[in-house]
Design a protein around this motif. Structure first.
Motif, PDB file in Angstrom:
ATOM      1  N   ALA A 349       0.923  -1.139  -0.020  1.00 35.35           N
ATOM      2  CA  ALA A 349      -0.076  -0.022   0.149  1.00 35.35           C
ATOM      3  C   ALA A 349       0.898   1.313   0.029  1.00 35.35           C
ATOM      4  CB  ALA A 349      -0.939  -0.083   1.242  1.00 35.35           C
ATOM      5  N   LEU A 350       1.742   1.090   1.000  1.00 35.88           N
ATOM      6  CA  LEU A 350       2.796   2.357   0.927  1.00 35.88           C
ATOM      7  C   LEU A 350       3.682   2.636  -0.568  1.00 35.88           C
ATOM      8  CD1 LEU A 350       4.192   4.626   2.514  1.00 35.88           C
ATOM      9  CD2 LEU A 350       5.984   2.921   3.239  1.00 35.88           C
ATOM     10  N   ASN A 351       3.953   1.581  -1.209  1.00 34.86           N
ATOM     11  CA  ASN A 351       4.544   1.654  -2.760  1.00 34.86           C
ATOM     12  C   ASN A 351       3.511   2.104  -3.585  1.00 34.86           C
ATOM     13  OD1 ASN A 351       6.803   1.074  -4.253  1.00 34.86           O
ATOM     14  ND2 ASN A 351       5.740  -0.534  -5.282  1.00 34.86           N
ATOM     15  N   ALA A 352       2.235   1.602  -3.442  1.00 40.10           N
ATOM     16  CA  ALA A 352       1.218   2.461  -4.270  1.00 40.10           C
ATOM     17  C   ALA A 352       1.189   3.717  -4.171  1.00 40.10           C
ATOM     18  CB  ALA A 352       0.005   1.441  -3.992  1.00 40.10           C
ATOM     19  N   ARG A 353       1.278   4.174  -2.879  1.00 40.55           N
ATOM     20  CA  ARG A 353       1.065   5.560  -2.626  1.00 40.55           C
ATOM     21  C   ARG A 353       2.259   6.410  -3.113  1.00 40.55           C
ATOM     22  NH1 ARG A 353      -1.661   8.387   2.206  1.00 40.55           N
ATOM     23  NH2 ARG A 353      -2.978   6.655   2.628  1.00 40.55           N
ATOM     24  N   CYS A 354       3.540   5.712  -2.740  1.00 41.54           N
ATOM     25  CA  CYS A 354       4.637   6.490  -3.146  1.00 41.54           C
ATOM     26  C   CYS A 354       4.870   6.508  -5.008  1.00 41.54           C
ATOM     27  CB  CYS A 354       5.906   5.720  -2.922  1.00 41.54           C
ATOM     28  SG  CYS A 354       6.130   6.087  -1.020  1.00 41.54           S
ATOM     29  N   ILE A 355       4.272   5.570  -5.627  1.00 40.21           N
ATOM     30  CA  ILE A 355       4.446   5.497  -6.954  1.00 40.21           C
ATOM     31  C   ILE A 355       3.347   6.892  -7.614  1.00 40.21           C
ATOM     32  CG2 ILE A 355       3.495   4.347  -9.007  1.00 40.21           C
ATOM     33  CD1 ILE A 355       4.614   1.708  -7.642  1.00 40.21           C
ATOM     34  N   GLU A 356       2.378   7.065  -7.137  1.00 34.07           N
ATOM     35  CA  GLU A 356       1.646   8.051  -7.247  1.00 34.07           C
ATOM     36  C   GLU A 356       2.355   9.709  -7.354  1.00 34.07           C
ATOM     37  OE1 GLU A 356      -2.034   8.460  -5.021  1.00 34.07           O
ATOM     38  OE2 GLU A 356      -2.420   6.435  -5.324  1.00 34.07           O
ATOM     39  N   HIS A 357       3.431   9.750  -6.372  1.00 37.66           N
ATOM     40  CA  HIS A 357       4.034  10.595  -6.320  1.00 37.66           C
ATOM     41  C   HIS A 357       5.629  10.598  -6.866  1.00 37.66           C
ATOM     42  CE1 HIS A 357       1.273  11.000  -3.004  1.00 37.66           C
ATOM     43  NE2 HIS A 357       1.193  12.234  -3.211  1.00 37.66           N
ATOM     44  N   GLY A 358       5.782   9.522  -7.828  1.00 38.32           N
ATOM     45  CA  GLY A 358       6.802   9.359  -8.426  1.00 38.32           C
ATOM     46  C   GLY A 358       8.102   8.904  -7.785  1.00 38.32           C
ATOM     47  N   VAL A 359       7.980   7.942  -6.804  1.00 41.45           N
ATOM     48  CA  VAL A 359       9.068   7.166  -6.305  1.00 41.45           C
ATOM     49  C   VAL A 359       8.680   5.867  -6.132  1.00 41.45           C
ATOM     50  CG1 VAL A 359      10.256   6.769  -3.901  1.00 41.45           C
ATOM     51  CG2 VAL A 359       9.682   9.308  -4.936  1.00 41.45           C
ATOM     52  N   ALA A 360       9.465   4.900  -6.397  1.00 46.34           N
ATOM     53  CA  ALA A 360       9.068   3.426  -6.246  1.00 46.34           C
ATOM     54  C   ALA A 360      10.146   2.564  -5.239  1.00 46.34           C
ATOM     55  CB  ALA A 360       9.074   2.791  -7.479  1.00 46.34           C
ATOM     56  N   PHE A 361       9.881   1.496  -4.684  1.00 42.98           N
ATOM     57  CA  PHE A 361      10.617   0.710  -3.886  1.00 42.98           C
ATOM     58  C   PHE A 361      10.324  -0.705  -4.285  1.00 42.98           C
ATOM     59  CE2 PHE A 361       7.831   2.375  -0.914  1.00 42.98           C
ATOM     60  CZ  PHE A 361       7.450   1.163  -0.371  1.00 42.98           C
ATOM     61  N   VAL A 362      10.581  -1.677  -3.498  1.00 43.91           N
ATOM     62  CA  VAL A 362      10.064  -2.934  -3.724  1.00 43.91           C
ATOM     63  C   VAL A 362       9.407  -3.474  -2.285  1.00 43.91           C
ATOM     64  CG1 VAL A 362      10.447  -5.362  -4.043  1.00 43.91           C
ATOM     65  CG2 VAL A 362      11.694  -3.815  -5.519  1.00 43.91           C
ATOM     66  N   PRO A 363       8.256  -3.753  -2.109  1.00 46.96           N
ATOM     67  CA  PRO A 363       7.639  -4.232  -0.716  1.00 46.96           C
ATOM     68  C   PRO A 363       8.268  -5.545  -0.381  1.00 46.96           C
ATOM     69  CG  PRO A 363       6.057  -3.690  -2.313  1.00 46.96           C
ATOM     70  CD  PRO A 363       7.367  -3.751  -3.098  1.00 46.96           C
ATOM     71  N   GLY A 364       8.668  -5.714   0.752  1.00 41.46           N
ATOM     72  CA  GLY A 364       9.400  -6.966   1.175  1.00 41.46           C
ATOM     73  C   GLY A 364       8.584  -8.383   1.055  1.00 41.46           C
ATOM     74  N   ARG A 365       7.389  -8.125   1.103  1.00 38.43           N
ATOM     75  CA  ARG A 365       6.789  -9.507   0.887  1.00 38.43           C
ATOM     76  C   ARG A 365       7.026 -10.314   0.016  1.00 38.43           C
ATOM     77  NH1 ARG A 365       2.901 -11.904  -1.455  1.00 38.43           N
ATOM     78  NH2 ARG A 365       2.259  -9.917  -2.835  1.00 38.43           N
TER      79      ARG A 365
END
Lengths: 408, 408
Positions: A349-365
């Motif tokens: 969920a955090l990654n999805a929110r960040c992507i909206e603002h132009g930043v991406a990482f990889v969720p640890g799951r």
């Protein structure tokens, strides 16, 4: 002969023609994220690529020209499956400096260390055989192993890597064919197995007559501190050691190498003969010249000078911006660090929110074979520069804060 | 930390750790012969290597320099598993000229066509699945397939390649997962499937809803005559077409490519991701420039000019020297021809006798999965020059005559 070419023949069904093992294969789970992360304008902390500015392009150009001028017909010809002689010879002292003592006959060249992971699993793993992996673990290894239909058991980890007691338990309770570890600057966590634990791991391997694959792609990317001995140095008879030129020269050359017990490396070479005959000769000749000509020694410090301040900048940005309740690893090298958030902050969920603002990482799951790790995430610190990284981490922190206050 | 390095730890047992499939793997049966054949002073008609003087060394040097100068960071970086975009694009018109009509999305790059054979078997073949092969067949394919524990059924052949009626029978009697053919200038026989039979093979494939792998490494080495349509042109929905840069550029680059039905090529790409992530980017960039810059068009005639007279010299030498009772194929291209002797001339015994006199070839038995073919042998005509070849064939003929009179 007159032939009526069949006009738009109907596609045939493929599903029922597939092997059973193919059911275990799947496109890398993080591929979609990496695709999003590579959109123009996106700041990606998601990738695992070396920074392209770290590549010694001019040196490769020069070495290419040299090996083709001096030995063109040889470096363009088929070659022995084991690898190009001058590269195998150059690797012996290179490896010895790092604590891996071997001989030319016991080092073989593969098409990237991924090709080593695949080939080792191919010769060892029958369907249902057990592979013990640390949790979380490197995804690419699981995707190599999956094709051979293993069962996985997880070894628990903490900040110093796998817990020896848990490794001991796993080896006692399960008929483990292979233990797979990335002991130094692990992907995804950046963690390094402590020297004391390495000694204990080697003892435990002996006690259980176990075989271990030590995957060491990042060991040479050390920005501070002292390198511990590789596990291979502590139990050479039962450790298969693999590393790669991808982080210290260039991944596009696809060059990995392996040091394995003689009987096993013979089987790996026979298996590789069926897979691709041998690794591309031109790339091997370039790597041989890169090592034996002293170019690695000259160039590696430049890679470290590029990455070291980026790691520092990432740690500083996390310190400056992240809200309470978040902790992270402080790796002395490598390319990744690992953030653990409060349980109510879902990484996806955090990654999805960040992507909206132009930043991406990889969720640890994605790195947990058992779907745990929902509130963890992996950050790459080698691709972006200091300023960009600070902005990206601040944005992540703001998004996390928003999620926390929404759920408070 | 003080560590007592274990002094000469006892080698561990490997045998019981191996996968079941590994029992099917073995070093190439002709490896020993090739080793003997490569001794200094030996005239080898045994090998399957392109003549090194056929390699466009200077062109590769120039293209290496160009791609590294213009696009260094990209050609040294990780790349998509499917292959390097410019190479896939250049292959579309290249393949269309040869009758293989496809699109960029349906052509993928592998680490040599051996890597295609391995990957296709990996996604299709479960232990016990049936692969139909022509007899004799290409050994390297069997060694790729063997790791997936198939059963083989043989399709009978004559001078025009597989017998369609026998293919029909095989597909009727067996649950064949894959038919494997080298329809043009086959290894080991040099035979080419006739145009009429190609049409019939395509029909039979459709009648049985069968899938075929068309392996075409030699098709462009045509010294005379007209190229028949590839099987892919006649049944594109059920033919997987593979070829290689090994004979038209350089084998040391390890570059093969495949055109397959979309659903199947997706699975192959997913499988390859686990095997080696992707094929080396630098080699792919060189091959892309070789095709799109018109270098292949300029260089291929030189390869043909080198090999054509060698084939002629080999045919002439056989005509001049071989005793009655020997017959051989007259391929219009490729690298090999096939000799069938009287039944009482054992190919292995003849080869042993020839080796004593400094000439080596490959006994045909090795290419028969059912151990037949004892009085056949494969001769390579591209490695040696005219004069050498004449002497070698005369020596073989003398040895054969001696064997015939001893057994008369």
């Amino acid at each position: 002969m007159i032939v009526d070419p069949p006009t738009a023949p109907k596609a045939i069904e493929i599903g029922h023609r597939l092997a059973r093992r193919t059911g275990r294969m799947h496109a890398s789970a993080i591929r979609e994220i990496l695709k999003v992360a590579s959109r123009p304008g996106m700041i990606s902390l998601a990738g695992g690529l070396p920074a392209p500015e770290s590549f010694p392009v001019d040196i490769v150009r020069q070495l290419c020209d040299e090996v083709l001028s001096e030995d063109g017909e040889r470096v363009l010809q088929y070659h022995a499956t084991e690898g190009y002689g001058p590269l195998r010879e150059a690797l012996v002292p290179f490896l010895a400096e790092r604590g891996v003592h071997t001989s030319v006959d016991d080092v073989s060249i593969f098409h990237g260390s991924q090709n080593v992971l695949d080939t080792l699993a191919k010769v060892l793993i029958s369907p249902g055989d057990v592979i013990a992996v640390e949790s979380p673990s490197y995804l690419g290894a699981l995707s190599a192993f999956d094709a051979y239909e293993p069962n996985y058991v997880m070894i628990a980890t903490d900040d110093e890597g796998v817990l020896p007691d848990d490794l001991d338990r796993v080896l006692r309770e399960h008929p483990v064919k292979l233990v797979y570890l990335v002991p130094t600057f692990q992907n995804p966590t950046g963690r390094t197995l402590s020297p004391e634990r390495r000694v204990r791991v080697a003892e435990i391997l002996r006690e259980h007559d176990a075989l271990l694959l030590e995957d060491d792609p990042y060991g040479m990317l050390r920005y501070e501190g002292t390198a511990p001995l590789p596990l291979h140095a502590l139990a050479p008879e039962r450790v298969v050691y693999t590393s790669t030129f991808s982080k210290i020269l260039a991944p596009g050359l696809r060059l990995g190498f392996v040091v394995a017990p003689r009987a096993l490396s013979r089987w790996m070479v026979i298996a590789k003969q069926g897979v691709d005959l041998h690794t591309n000769t031109l790339g091997q000749a370039i790597a041989a010249a890169y090592l034996s000509g002293g170019y690695l020694t000259a160039h590696l410090p430049k890679i470290l000078e590029l990455y070291h301040p980026r790691r520092d900048a990432m740690l500083q940005a996390l310190e400056n911006h992240m809200p309470d309740g978040f902790v992270w690893t402080r790796p002395e090298g490598g390319m990744f660090l690992w953030v653990i958030g409060p349980e109510r902050v879902d990484g996806e969920a955090l990654n999805a929110r960040c992507i909206e603002h132009g930043v991406a990482f990889v969720p640890g799951r994605f790195f947990h074979a058992d779907d745990s790790g929902s509130h963890t995430f992996r950050l790459n610190f080698t691709a972006a520069n200091r300023t960009t990284m600070d902005g990206a981490v601040r944005l992540m922190a703001d998004a996390a804060r928003a999620m926390l206050s929404a759920s408070a």
